[in-house]
Design a protein around this motif. Structure first.
Motif, short mmCIF file in Angstrom:
data_model
loop_
_atom_site.label_atom_id
_atom_site.label_comp_id
_atom_site.label_asym_id
_atom_site.label_seq_id
_atom_site.Cartn_x
_atom_site.Cartn_y
_atom_site.Cartn_z
N ARG A 1 2.33 11.47 -5.33
CA ARG A 1 1.91 10.10 -5.92
C ARG A 1 2.71 9.22 -5.04
O ARG A 1 2.71 7.99 -4.30
N LEU A 2 3.19 10.49 -3.82
CA LEU A 2 4.11 9.68 -2.85
C LEU A 2 3.34 8.94 -1.34
O LEU A 2 3.68 8.15 -1.53
N ARG A 3 1.58 9.34 -1.53
CA ARG A 3 0.82 9.27 -0.60
C ARG A 3 0.78 8.18 -1.10
O ARG A 3 -0.45 7.04 -0.76
N LEU A 4 0.32 8.08 -2.61
CA LEU A 4 -0.38 7.11 -3.09
C LEU A 4 0.52 5.52 -2.93
O LEU A 4 0.05 4.88 -2.43
N LEU A 5 1.52 6.17 -2.89
CA LEU A 5 2.11 5.07 -2.92
C LEU A 5 2.41 4.14 -1.71
O LEU A 5 3.04 3.37 -1.00
N GLN A 6 3.11 5.65 0.01
CA GLN A 6 2.15 4.18 1.21
C GLN A 6 0.32 3.98 1.13
O GLN A 6 0.80 3.06 1.55
N GLN A 7 -0.04 4.33 -0.25
CA GLN A 7 -1.24 3.42 -0.04
C GLN A 7 -1.11 2.59 -0.21
O GLN A 7 -1.76 0.80 0.08
#
Length: 325
Positions: A215-221
């Motif tokens: 989920r953190l990776r998606l937020l960073q994207q």
């Protein structure tokens, strides 16, 4: 405006989840709203943070609490003068069963690394950290090993003690997206710290996870899709360029400094639920993004002038664009 991407997380949703992270950390860390907001913005922007202040102000607690709320694997590295690069990156060890050498990962192979008192580490070890921070990889005996994603470094440094320390070189300071000064809490917050310790009846603290790694990776994207107008880009470049011509500065901010302004400003915009950057976002992060990148002239350094004062002066002098939204 950037075209919407299928499956992209809207800024409003990112802001909601980011506020939940800050709220979870706030159950353990008293106050520090500005520092926590900027630290989270740096992580959403994919960068590293240097926490510089005297001991006992909760720097380690902030780092551990953020890692728990983001559900990142957390490793603490206590930096000492005898720390070797292999102690950080890992090394090849002989395995008698296989009659060969296998690579044993070091503490860098984690989600969030707390490098405590990083200025106590000698330059050779700091160079090993430099590759990891910039390239997200380590090289050992000619072989390259990628680090997990996401990978972030939160480092602490004690600015008032110089015995047994090694000042961070400019190249390494430049790899930190932000440098934050924590500062002493006001008396009412300090009383609340003591009160919570008495209620908790133990020293250890724990934060409930809010996100996970994916989920953190998606937020960073999602942060990467935030639009930045050309006049705001020009304002970031003007601020960085102004540091190079300031009379108190020997070496000003590089283009990486202007890029840091853009990256963090985008994350701050998302934290406020916007998909575009305002000049106010740039001003909010200008001091922590630029001040540590300046090398002051010896005569101004001895007079007590700091990089913070230089950037603050430039914020009042460099004209910014009007808010167009």
């Amino acid at each position: 405006m950037n075209a919407p991407t299928p499956g992209a997380i809207e800024p409003g949703a990112i802001a909601t989840e980011a506020k939940a992270v800050l709220a979870a950390v706030g159950t353990v860390v008293v106050g520090r709203e500005r520092s926590l907001r900027l630290a989270l913005a740096a992580i959403l922007a994919g960068g590293h943070v240097l926490l510089e202040d005297v001991p006992g102000l909760g720097k380690t607690l902030m780092a551990r609490s953020l890692a728990q709320a983001l559900k990142l694997e957390f490793t603490r590295l206590q930096c000492t003068p005898d720390l070797l690069p292999a102690d950080v990156t890992g090394s090849f060890l002989y395995d008698p069963a296989d009659r060969g050498f296998t690579f044993r990962e070091g503490p860098l192979f984690t989600g969030l690394l707390l490098a405590d008192e990083i200025n106590r580490t000698p330059p050779k070890t700091q160079s090993a950290l430099l590759e990891a921070m910039q390239e997200r990889q380590v090289t050992v005996e000619g072989r390259t090993f990628p680090l997990p994603r996401p990978f972030h470094v939160l480092a602490t440094a004690n600015p008032v003690e110089y015995e047994g320390t090694y000042p961070l070189p400019e190249a390494q300071l430049d790899r930190f997206l932000l440098r934050l000064d924590i500062g002493y809490p006001p008396p009412e917050e300090e009383v609340e710290v003591l009160r919570r310790r008495l209620v908790r009846q133990r020293e250890e603290t724990e934060v409930e996870p809010v996100l996970d790694t994916e989920r953190l990776r998606l937020l960073q994207q999602g942060v990467e899709r935030v639009a930045v107008d050309d006049d705001v880009l020009r304002y970031c470049v003007d601020l960085a360029s102004a540091t190079r011509g300031h009379g108190a500065v020997e070496v000003g901010a590089s283009p990486r400094g202007a890029q840091a302004l853009v990256l963090v400003a985008r994350a701050l915009a998302v934290l406020d639920g916007r998909d575009y950057v305002l000049p106010e976002d740039v001003k909010e992060c200008a001091v922590p993004a630029l001040a540590h990148r300046l090398t002051l002239r010896p005569e101004t350094w001895t007079s007590g002038t700091t990089g913070v004062e230089v950037v603050t002066e430039l914020l009042g002098r460099v004209p910014g664009p009007a808010s167009s939204r």
